[in-house]
Each structure stands twice: as structure tokens, then as C-alpha cells.
Enzyme design. Structure first.
Site, PDB file in Angstrom:
ATOM      1  N   LYS A 279       0.847  -1.195   0.000  1.00 33.95           N
ATOM      2  CA  LYS A 279       0.000   0.000   0.000  1.00 33.95           C
ATOM      3  C   LYS A 279       0.882   1.244   0.000  1.00 33.95           C
ATOM      4  CE  LYS A 279      -3.937  -1.706   2.718  1.00 33.95           C
ATOM      5  NZ  LYS A 279      -4.995  -1.577   1.709  1.00 33.95           N
ATOM      6  N   ARG A 353      -9.985 -11.555   2.305  1.00 35.55           N
ATOM      7  CA  ARG A 353     -10.845 -12.607   1.749  1.00 35.55           C
ATOM      8  C   ARG A 353     -10.161 -13.974   1.787  1.00 35.55           C
ATOM      9  NH1 ARG A 353     -11.453  -9.426  -3.777  1.00 35.55           N
ATOM     10  NH2 ARG A 353     -11.180  -7.729  -2.284  1.00 35.55           N
TER      11      ARG A 353
HETATM   12  N1  BES Z   1      -8.061  -3.690   4.522  1.00 33.54           N
HETATM   13  C1  BES Z   1      -8.245  -3.340   3.185  1.00 33.54           C
HETATM   14  C2  BES Z   1      -9.577  -2.628   2.923  1.00 33.54           C
HETATM   15  C3  BES Z   1      -9.722  -1.238   3.471  1.00 33.54           C
HETATM   16  C4  BES Z   1      -9.265  -0.144   2.743  1.00 33.54           C
HETATM   17  C5  BES Z   1     -10.358  -1.032   4.657  1.00 33.54           C
HETATM   18  C6  BES Z   1      -9.433   1.127   3.256  1.00 33.54           C
HETATM   19  C7  BES Z   1     -10.536   0.244   5.166  1.00 33.54           C
HETATM   20  C8  BES Z   1     -10.067   1.336   4.450  1.00 33.54           C
HETATM   21  C9  BES Z   1      -8.202  -4.571   2.298  1.00 33.54           C
HETATM   22  O1  BES Z   1      -7.394  -5.588   2.725  1.00 33.54           O
HETATM   23  C10 BES Z   1      -7.676  -4.135   0.969  1.00 33.54           C
HETATM   24  O2  BES Z   1      -6.556  -3.742   0.918  1.00 33.54           O
HETATM   25  N2  BES Z   1      -8.493  -4.239  -0.062  1.00 33.54           N
HETATM   26  C11 BES Z   1      -8.114  -3.822  -1.367  1.00 33.54           C
HETATM   27  C12 BES Z   1      -8.676  -4.839  -2.327  1.00 33.54           C
HETATM   28  C13 BES Z   1      -8.200  -4.677  -3.742  1.00 33.54           C
HETATM   29  C14 BES Z   1      -6.723  -4.971  -3.835  1.00 33.54           C
HETATM   30  C15 BES Z   1      -8.979  -5.609  -4.622  1.00 33.54           C
HETATM   31  C16 BES Z   1      -8.695  -2.450  -1.625  1.00 33.54           C
HETATM   32  O3  BES Z   1      -9.791  -2.164  -1.152  1.00 33.54           O
HETATM   33  O4  BES Z   1      -8.024  -1.644  -2.240  1.00 33.54           O
HETATM   34 MG    MG Z   2      -5.393  -5.371   2.012  1.00 28.31          MG
END
Ligand code: BES
Ligand code: MG
Ligand code: ZN
Length: 499
Positions: A279, A353
């Protein structure tokens, strides 16, 4: 802050400040919601009281000659106030007397009774006081002093005694569990790693839930390997800590063959860096909240057990961080999970997931009638529904509706999103059974749910809550801290499990 219930007006009158509710009338006037005639008179005599319109969120203070300071709390129109109006007015009332001016505070429950059920109102006041009084201040060198020691909820009608006695405990159990959830979510990720997290849950079960019919089983890396939970393990592959699967069961005192069994499953990512699909710095901030789903379902489980829920409840918490190291899972990996389905992991940041997939498969084997999972699963949820609404998706519209109705009963926002066949197809891989991401920037919350749906077997009814928005700061709610974990959805789930 100590809260106690009192039926004796003496205590009420002797406290340094009394809090009373007032409604806004349609003609612009104020309907004082308390019965004390002298108080009413003095309010009318006060020079500036006419400027006070009893709008929600407003307060008006004056000094009463017989008693002490009086703070009148606006409830808005009575017909619109409802239970949430009572929670919010209580929160504003508490804020109005915080700050060190008073040592003893009383609140007149009857004057907040917008729902015409005095016992329930007293419970809502108690709940709101405990939720509003929450602070996460353990890391300050000097803990800020509490603004007052004692708060009395005064109930003027002795006929409500029986009802109040019951609700006194249940509302406290619920609000304490909301705060327990908040504490876990707010805890720093360098402290609350998976191993520590599991220990804290175990300790709480052995102390707070002692004698409540709760059993604890904690599984580590070797156990997960035995269970072939390779999707879960793939997320843990870069971690300095062992993964933990915490498996809790609650059995009510009375069980018959008709006793329903609920399984709660929670995403417990103690920190989410994204892994190799790292990230960016700004999006990584706040990712200690990524265990919010597990803390939420635990909070609900805790409150349900304390309040002697009539159902069997299983609670499965999947704990690990998503770290970066040479041993981490690389994108393009193909991993076979506990269910036997293979997943092409194209993005290691879609990790929740993967953990949930194995946990859901495991939960199905406990033979529940219903499964509800909660997870801070997708950033897309914030795009779709903002940060104040929880997304719900599932495989059975009737059950989803039941969960939504429970949210409504608790005044928590929840909206259903669909899972359509095209999105199920979107999660199919060309070289494995599934892939862990769908088309970028397209229905991300629903494609994530479409992925999870593959791991629900035996026609078990399932609802998935994406709490990515509602888990964090809910500054619009006066009983939630303006910054930090909200504890929302604990009330919704507790209501479902105790109904
Ligand atoms: N934990 C995050 C989701 C999230 C993002 C929660 C911002 C709260 C605030 C999750 O693990 C994630 O990173 N999801 C990705 C999925 C994508 C790579 C398909 C996302 O939401 O960008
Ligand atoms: Mg994530
Ligand atoms: Zn995550």
C-alpha cells in the site's frame, strides 16, 4: 465514571447538576419534558430561556433556587426523537457536564422518555453514557482525570422498577462490550499482534465471561497446517508472528433440538501493509483497524453471552498481520485452501478474503444454521456507501433482511448490495478455480463478497458485513469518539443474537 440507578428523588435533587430533556414544539416553542412545576417556572423566568428551542444537540443551563444547576437538553420534536434521539441527547448531556465543573450529576430519565417506555429509556441512557464516556487514553504519560465520579440515572416512577432492574445489567453488558471492541481496534499494532490479540480474547473469556457457557480453543500455525488452511497461511507468510485462529463457543443454559446456531466470523488483520502489493504510505495509515471485523463479532459474542442469549453461538476470529518480507507470498501465486478450491493470488493486498475463505469453510463444518462475517474488507465500500453506512451482502435475501432489520432496530445504517452472476464470473481465474481480485474499480465490495460466497457450503444462510467505512471514526455520532474506533455493529449483532 460510576453510574447508578436511583428511584429516590433525594439523590437527584442533591447532586450538583441535574440533566433534563426538553422537546421542540411545532410552533417554535419548547415543551419541557419534566414534571417539576417549580423547575418549569424558574426555566420560564430565566432571561435567556426563550432563545432555547430544544433543537437536537443544543443545551441550556440555568440555576434553580431549590436544587442546583440545571442543564436542559434539546431532544427535537418528540415524535422524531425515538431511541436514537435518547442516545444522542444523553451524549450531548454528558458532554455538557464534562470538563471538571461538577462532581455529582443526575439525569432525569422520565424527561428523556420520548418512546414512552421508561425502563427502555433508562437502558438507552445507560448505554449512551457508557459509550460516550469511552476514552482511549492509556498511552498518555499522565492519564487525564475523570471529570466527575458519580452519575445517577433518576427514575421517578417506581412502577418501572422491575423493568429497570433487568435493563440496567443488559444495557451495561452491551455498552461495555462496544467499548471492549473499541479498545481492541484502537490498540497499537506493534502491541496487538496476532499472538497478543488471541491472549487478550482468551483472558476476557476466562474472566468477564466466566460461568457463561463459553469455551475457548486457540489454534496456531501447526494447527492451521493440519487443517490445510493454506490461504490463511499465505497471508501470514511474511509475518514475525504466528497466525491465530480463535474458536469460541457459547452454549445457552437451555438447549433443545430446535435451538438455532449462529456462527460469527471476523477478519482479524492486526495490520495490513498490503504485502508485496504494498500500500502507498497514506493508505497504509490506519490499517491497525483491519482487525475491526473480528473485534466487532467478538464484542457481539461477548455481549450476547453476558446477556444469556438463547442461541448457540460459534465465533471464529482469523488473526494475522499482512507483512512484507522475503518469505511473503508473491503475486501470481496459486494456493489451495481448506475447501480444496485453488486461488490465483494476483494482489496480496486483497488478503482479508483469503483469511476469511478458510475461516468460513471451517465455520461451515461447525454446522451452524447461519453465518455472519464482518470485515474491513474493501476500500470500495467507502466509495459505494461512504463512511457511515455498513454494506451487507449474502446468499439469502430473507436472512439479509433480518440482519438489516436488526440494524434498523439499533439505528445503525446498513445497506444491501447485490451479488450478480456476472460478478461471480469476474472472480473466476483462467488457471485456477478463483482469483482474489475482480475487474479493478468495478463493484469491489460485491466482487469480494462473490469470492467469499464460494466458501459457504451445505446451503448455510450467510450474511457478510463490510465494515470498512463504519469501523473507524464516526464524528457525526455524539456517543462515538470523534476519532478512533466506533464499535458500531456490535449493537446490531447483539440484537440479532438476543432477539
Ligand atoms: N483492509 C483493506 C480494505 C480497506 C481499505 C479497509 C481502506 C478500510 C479502508 C483490504 O485488505 C484491501 O486492501 N483491499 C483492497 C482490495 C483490492 C486490492 C482488490 C482495496 O480495497 O483496495
Ligand atoms: Mg489489504
Ligand atoms: Zn485488509
Amino acid at each position: 465514571m460510576k453510574i447508578h440507578f436511583d428511584f429516590d428523588s433525594k439523590h437527584f435533587e442533591n447532586s450538583e447538576v441535574v440533566l433534563v430533556g426538553a422537546y421542540a414544539k411545532k410552533d417554535g416553542g419548547v415543551q419541557l419534558a419534566w414534571s417539576d412545576t417549580q423547575l418549569k417556572k424558574e426555566f420560564d423566568m430565566a432571561k435567556t430561556s426563550k432563545n432555547f428551542k430544544a433543537a437536537p444537540g443544543t443545551t441550556y443551563g440555568f440555576t434553580c433556587s431549590r436544587m442546583s444547576d440545571v442543564i436542559v437538553v434539546g431532544m427535537g420534536e418528540k415524535s422524531k426523537a425515538k431511541a436514537e434521539g435518547i442516545r444522542r441527547a444523553t451524549a450531548h448531556a454528558l458532554m455538557a457536564v464534562s470538563g471538571g465543573k461538577y462532581n455529582s450529576v443526575s439525569i432525569d430519565a422520565a424527561s428523556f422518555n420520548a418512546i414512552n417506555k421508561l425502563g427502555d429509556t433508562a437502558g438507552l441512557i445507560n448505554e449512551a453514557l457508557i459509550m460516550t464516556g469511552y476514552k482511549f487514553d492509556k498511552y498518555f504519560k499522565e492519564t487525564p482525570k475523570e471529570s466527575f465520579k458519580d452519575i445517577c440515572i433518576y427514575i421517578s416512577d417506581k412502577k418501572a422498577k422491575k423493568q429497570v432492574e433487568k435493563i440496567e445489567d443488559t444495557s451495561k453488558n452491551l455498552a461495555d462490550s462496544v467499548n471492549f471492541c473499541r479498545d481492541l481496534v484502537n490498540e497499537a499494532p506493534n502491541v496487538l499482534h496476532s499472538e497478543e490479540y488471541a491472549k487478550r480474547i482468551e483472558k476476557d473469556c476466562k474472566t468477564a465471561l466466566k460461568g457463561k457457557g463459553v469455551k475457548v480453543k486457540i489454534m496456531g500455525k501447526a494447527d492451521l497446517k493440519k487443517e490445510k488452511m493454506n490461504l490463511f497461511l499465505s497471508v501470514n507468510a511474511a509475518s514475525a508472528y504466528e497466525p491465530r485462529l480463535v474458536h469460541l463457543t457459547y452454549t445457552p443454559k437451555k438447549v433443545t433440538k430446535n435451538t438455532k446456531h449462529y456462527a460469527l466470523v471476523g477478519k482479524g488483520l492486526t495490520f495490513d501493509t498490503g504485502g508485496y502489493s504494498l500500500k502507498p504510505g497514506a493508505s497504509m495509515m490506519g490499517m491497525k483497524f483491519d482487525m475491526g471485523g473480528s473485534a466487532t463479532v467478538y464484542g457481539a459474542f461477548r455481549a450476547a453471552a453476558l446477556n444469556n442469549a438463547p442461541y448457540k453461538i460459534t465465533c471464529i476470529l482469523g488473526m494475522t498481520d499482512n507483512a512484507v518480507s522475503a518469505t511473503g507470498t508473491v503475486p501470481d501465486s496459486i494456493v489451495k485452501g481448506r475447501s480444496g478450491l485453488t486461488v490465483e493470488i494476483l494482489n496480496t493486498d486483497a488478503e482479508g478474503r483469503l483469511v476469511l475463505a478458510d475461516c468460513l469453510d471451517y465455520a461451515c463444518d461447525q454446522n451452524p444454521d447461519y453465518i455472519i462475517d464482518a470485515a474491513t474488507l474493501t476500500g470500495a465500500c467507502l466509495v459505494a456507501l461512504g463512511s457511515q453506512v455498513c454494506a451487507v451482502l449474502g446468499n439469502d435475501d430473507k436472512f439479509v433482511k433480518q440482519v438489516q432489520d436488526s440494524a434498523k432496530a439499533q439505528d445503525e445504517y446498513m445497506w444491501q448490495l447485490p451479488i450478480i452472476p456476472e460478478w461471480r464470473d469476474d472472480m473466476k481465474s483462467k488457471i485456477a478455480d478463483l482469483k482474489n481480485i475482480g475487474t479493478p474499480a468495478r463493484a469491489g465490495t460485491a466482487t469480494a463478497a462473490a469470492f467469499l460466497e464460494n466458501f459457504i457450503k451445505n446451503d448455510i444462510k450467510w450474511a457478510h458485513l463490510d465494515i470498512a467505512g463504519v469501523c473507524d471514526s464516526q464524528a457525526h455520532l455524539p456517543y462515538c469518539p470523534s476519532k478512533g474506533a466506533s464499535g458500531l455493529m456490535v449493537r446490531t449483532l447483539h440484537n440479532l443474537l438476543n432477539g
